[in-house]
Write a protein that holds these residues in place. Structure first.
Motif, PDB file in Angstrom:
ATOM      1  N   ASP A 150       0.835  -1.205   0.000  1.00  0.00           N
ATOM      2  CA  ASP A 150       0.000   0.000   0.000  1.00  0.00           C
ATOM      3  C   ASP A 150       0.874   1.262   0.000  1.00  0.00           C
ATOM      4  OD1 ASP A 150      -2.359   1.342  -0.135  1.00  0.00           O
ATOM      5  OD2 ASP A 150      -2.866   1.163   1.981  1.00  0.00           O
ATOM      6  N   GLY A 151       1.990   1.185  -0.752  1.00  0.00           N
ATOM      7  CA  GLY A 151       2.888   2.323  -0.894  1.00  0.00           C
ATOM      8  C   GLY A 151       3.885   2.516   0.224  1.00  0.00           C
ATOM      9  N   VAL A 152       3.877   1.635   1.243  1.00  0.00           N
ATOM     10  CA  VAL A 152       4.775   1.762   2.393  1.00  0.00           C
ATOM     11  C   VAL A 152       5.772   0.609   2.381  1.00  0.00           C
ATOM     12  CG1 VAL A 152       4.929   1.835   4.911  1.00  0.00           C
ATOM     13  CG2 VAL A 152       2.983   2.895   3.741  1.00  0.00           C
ATOM     14  N   ASP A 153       7.044   0.922   2.541  1.00  0.00           N
ATOM     15  CA  ASP A 153       8.065  -0.125   2.654  1.00  0.00           C
ATOM     16  C   ASP A 153       7.703  -1.014   3.845  1.00  0.00           C
ATOM     17  OD1 ASP A 153      10.396  -1.645   3.166  1.00  0.00           O
ATOM     18  OD2 ASP A 153      11.672  -0.107   2.270  1.00  0.00           O
ATOM     19  N   LEU A 154       7.585  -2.315   3.602  1.00  0.00           N
ATOM     20  CA  LEU A 154       7.125  -3.189   4.693  1.00  0.00           C
ATOM     21  C   LEU A 154       8.092  -3.219   5.877  1.00  0.00           C
ATOM     22  CD1 LEU A 154       8.887  -6.033   4.481  1.00  0.00           C
ATOM     23  CD2 LEU A 154       7.277  -6.531   2.668  1.00  0.00           C
ATOM     24  N   ARG A 155       9.341  -2.762   5.669  1.00  0.00           N
ATOM     25  CA  ARG A 155      10.283  -2.686   6.795  1.00  0.00           C
ATOM     26  C   ARG A 155       9.915  -1.569   7.764  1.00  0.00           C
ATOM     27  NH1 ARG A 155      15.554  -2.950   2.946  1.00  0.00           N
ATOM     28  NH2 ARG A 155      14.113  -1.632   1.776  1.00  0.00           N
ATOM     29  N   ARG A 156       9.001  -0.681   7.346  1.00  0.00           N
ATOM     30  CA  ARG A 156       8.537   0.393   8.232  1.00  0.00           C
ATOM     31  C   ARG A 156       7.281  -0.005   8.997  1.00  0.00           C
ATOM     32  NH1 ARG A 156       7.660   5.651   5.005  1.00  0.00           N
ATOM     33  NH2 ARG A 156       7.496   6.470   7.128  1.00  0.00           N
ATOM     34  N   LEU A 157       6.767  -1.196   8.716  1.00  0.00           N
ATOM     35  CA  LEU A 157       5.587  -1.686   9.426  1.00  0.00           C
ATOM     36  C   LEU A 157       6.018  -2.594  10.567  1.00  0.00           C
ATOM     37  CD1 LEU A 157       3.440  -2.717   6.325  1.00  0.00           C
ATOM     38  CD2 LEU A 157       3.217  -0.615   7.649  1.00  0.00           C
ATOM     39  N   SER A 158       5.267  -2.577  11.663  1.00  0.00           N
ATOM     40  CA  SER A 158       5.549  -3.541  12.720  1.00  0.00           C
ATOM     41  C   SER A 158       5.214  -4.934  12.192  1.00  0.00           C
ATOM     42  CB  SER A 158       4.730  -3.237  13.974  1.00  0.00           C
ATOM     43  OG  SER A 158       3.370  -3.550  13.762  1.00  0.00           O
ATOM     44  N   LEU A 169       1.970  -6.067   9.897  1.00  0.00           N
ATOM     45  CA  LEU A 169       2.106  -6.665   8.573  1.00  0.00           C
ATOM     46  C   LEU A 169       1.436  -8.040   8.514  1.00  0.00           C
ATOM     47  CD1 LEU A 169       3.395  -6.839   5.717  1.00  0.00           C
ATOM     48  CD2 LEU A 169       5.429  -7.799   6.839  1.00  0.00           C
ATOM     49  N   ARG A 170       1.780  -8.901   9.462  1.00  0.00           N
ATOM     50  CA  ARG A 170       1.332 -10.293   9.378  1.00  0.00           C
ATOM     51  C   ARG A 170      -0.139 -10.462   9.742  1.00  0.00           C
ATOM     52  NH1 ARG A 170       7.018 -12.490  12.033  1.00  0.00           N
ATOM     53  NH2 ARG A 170       8.282 -11.996  10.201  1.00  0.00           N
TER      54      ARG A 170
END
Length: 599
Positions: free
Chosen positions: A421-429, A433-434
């Motif tokens: 959704d346009g966000v680097d998944l490394r910036r998500l907890s 994410l899961r």
């Protein structure tokens, strides 16, 4: 001599240093530790008071000059025996209380430590398990924590108690016969210094023994999880022999440790007893020369027994502590392991999607950490719009399953980025994410428990109606209704009471119940027969509606109806289109399709 003693003290500190890591776990229970120390001091004090009470009895009653009335002498003796009983009563009560408190602390600390290690291991990335066998982790959780429990719940307490008795006994001996005991203390120092050198060897052998024991656990765990394969290939004898060799190595390592520890114990006991007997010999000569009373000799003899017994116990405790230090070191290695998949310093939250989630792979580079020179993905470019169903196909080793693992962030990309959704998944907890991903793996994972528990694994507390609805959509309800206990049927370890197709359908029902916006299917129908596959494909089409779905499949018949087929080869997208378009183009997909459909 002083430099040698300082060096020996530093060596002792280094060898027991791993035990310091247990202090934070023990410090949580300061109140109980304080009570245990209080009872320990009371028990040690009562023990040290007994020889003095015996001296009073001998000198004040049995050795009284003749002429006193028998009744008076008996009354005096009675008073001394009552004093001895009071001391022994205090000793018994304090010892019982100390034992209970110390056992509680040992059980509690070991339970906390086991829980901390287990919870920490669960948060490690798959990279962690590429180098460490599951059986070895289990060995550390069981065998090593047992060693630590013995040390914390028994050895430390016994060590402290006997250290107090040793120091108190020597103090009393130096007070009553200072000149004699100073020479004895010098002899004891000469005995202890070589013992420190032997103890260094004991610690190394203790660590080696625990490692060999963990090897046997690793082999057993690996083989017991694959018994059908072992039996199919007739490898029972070979695997038993392999375990036997590891088991024998563990035995040899254990006996080396035990032999060295026995030598240490024997050396310390013989040396200290010899020095104390020398002191007793001097005491008898002093009585004969009129320099000491019979009561003082009795007191000295009992204190010698206290000191000698304390040294014997301390020698045993020392071996236990060295072994516990090795076990603690191994457990702390697990706790010190840091997953390379770290939570972001400041996480970003995604809006709750009405449908699926858009994905984009931007110049993704990746190689598995255990094989850093083997590039799996090499500049992968791929965009998946919201709600689209995409099938990934290609030769084995092309990187299809790797893409699913990277989306779940089991590994981090070496270059480029994956955007959700346009966000680097490394910036998500990781939880954020899961929570938005549901997965049906190639090998369905079923936990021991009921069928309902397994379906609700990804959505704890789901209502029974929701569980049955998901089960019905995945065609689980068909076979569950034929079971005597229905959804409460216990499936056994790893679901061995179910067929492969039944396990796969339960895994699909689990993913459908989670109702996540991103659905990952990794060979989700590979274990199903043709009839079941058609039924489950229909259920999956319902599950995929309104979600972003990535399907990995080798059987091209299962992906023909995908909105889009991505052909991956050598870590790159080489073709992109529908089934009809790709067949008409005559590329890699057309060749794979021709081979499969011709077969």
């Amino acid at each position: 001599m002083l430099a040698g003693e300082v060096g020996g003290s530093q060596a002792v500190t280094r060898r027991l240093q791993p035990l310091r890591d247990l202090l934070p776990h023990v410090a949580r229970y300061r109140g109980r530790v304080g009570l245990a120390l209080l009872f320990l001091l009371l028990a040690a004090g009562a023990t040290l008071a007994l020889p003095y009470a015996v001296k009073l009895l001998v000198d004040g009653a049995l050795a009284r000059p003749p002429g006193g009335a028998p009744e008076e002498q008996l009354a005096t003796i009675r008073e001394h025996f009552l004093l001895l009983f009071a001391v022994s009563l205090l000793l018994g009560l304090a010892t019982a209380a100390r034992y209970y408190m110390v056992s509680w602390i040992g059980e509690r600390v070991t339970t906390d430590l086991r829980q901390a290690v287990y919870a920490h291991v669960l948060r490690q990335s798959p990279q962690f398990f590429e180098t460490l066998k599951t059986g070895e982790v289990l060995s550390r959780l069981s065998a090593d924590t047992t060693v630590i429990h013995h040390a914390v719940g028994s050895s430390v307490s016994m060590g402290l108690r006997n250290l107090v008795l040793l120091l108190g006994g020597l103090t009393m001996l130096l007070t009553t016969t200072p000149r004699l005991m100073l020479s004895v203390a010098g002899i004891i120092v000469l005995v202890v210094l070589p013992a420190v050198l032997i103890a260094r060897r004991v610690r190394k052998l203790s660590r080696a023994s625990q490692d060999r024991l963990a090897d046997t656990g690793g082999i057993a765990g690996e083989v017991l999880n694959a018994v059908p394969v072992v039996q199919s290939y007739g490898r029972e004898t070979a695997e038993a022999e392999r375990f036997g060799r590891a088991n024998e190595e563990a035995f040899v390592a254990s006996m080396r440790r035990t032999g060295t520890r026995s030598a240490l114990t024997g050396f310390v006991i013989i040396g200290v007893f010899a020095s104390l007997l020398y002191g007793m010999y001097g005491g008898v000569r002093a009585v004969l020369a009129g320099e000491m009373s019979a009561g003082q000799l009795s007191q000295t003899a009992l204190y010698v027994m206290v000191v000698a017994g304390s040294v014997a116990v301390l020698a045993e405790v020392w071996g236990d502590l060295l072994r516990a230090a090795g076990a603690t070191e191994r457990l702390m290695e697990l706790l010190a392991a840091h997953s390379p998949i770290a939570e972001p310093a400041q996480s970003v939250s995604l809006a709750e999607p009405a449908g699926g989630l858009p994905l984009r792979f931007s110049q993704v580079q990746f190689a598995y950490p255990s094989r850093p020179t083997a590039q799996v993905l090499n500049g992968l470019e791929l965009s998946i719009p919201t709600g689209q169903t995409v099938a990934l196909v290609g030769p084995s080793g092309a990187g299809k399953t790797t893409i699913l693992q990277l989306v779940q962030r089991f590994y981090d990309v070496a270059g480029g980025a994956i955007l959700v959704d346009g966000v680097d998944l490394r910036r998500l907890s990781l939880a954020e994410l899961r929570r938005r991903i549901a997965v049906v793996p190639q090998e369905a994972v079923i936990f021991s428990g009921s069928i309902a528990d397994n379906i609700a694994y990804g959505r704890a507390g789901a209502a029974p109606d929701a569980i049955r609805a998901a089960a019905s959509a995945a065609f689980v309800d068909d076979f569950v209704r034929r079971l005597p206990e229905g959804y409460d049927t216990v499936v056994g370890e790893r679901g061995l009471r179910l067929s492969g197709g039944q396990r796969q359908r339960i895994a699909i029902a689990r993913a459908m119940l989670k109702n996540a916006p991103l659905l990952l299917l990794d060979e989700a129908t590979s274990s199903l027969d043709a009839e079941s596959e058609r039924a489950v494909q229909a259920a999956l089409e319902v599950a995929m509606a309104g979600r972003t779905t990535i399907i990995v499949a080798h059987r091209l018949a299962t992906v023909q109806r995908a909105e889009r087929i991505i052909v991956v080869d050598h870590g790159r997208v080489v073709e992109d289109g529908t089934h009809a378009l790709l067949v008409a183009s005559g590329g890699l997909y057309a060749r794979l399709a021709a081979l499969q459909f011709a077969a």
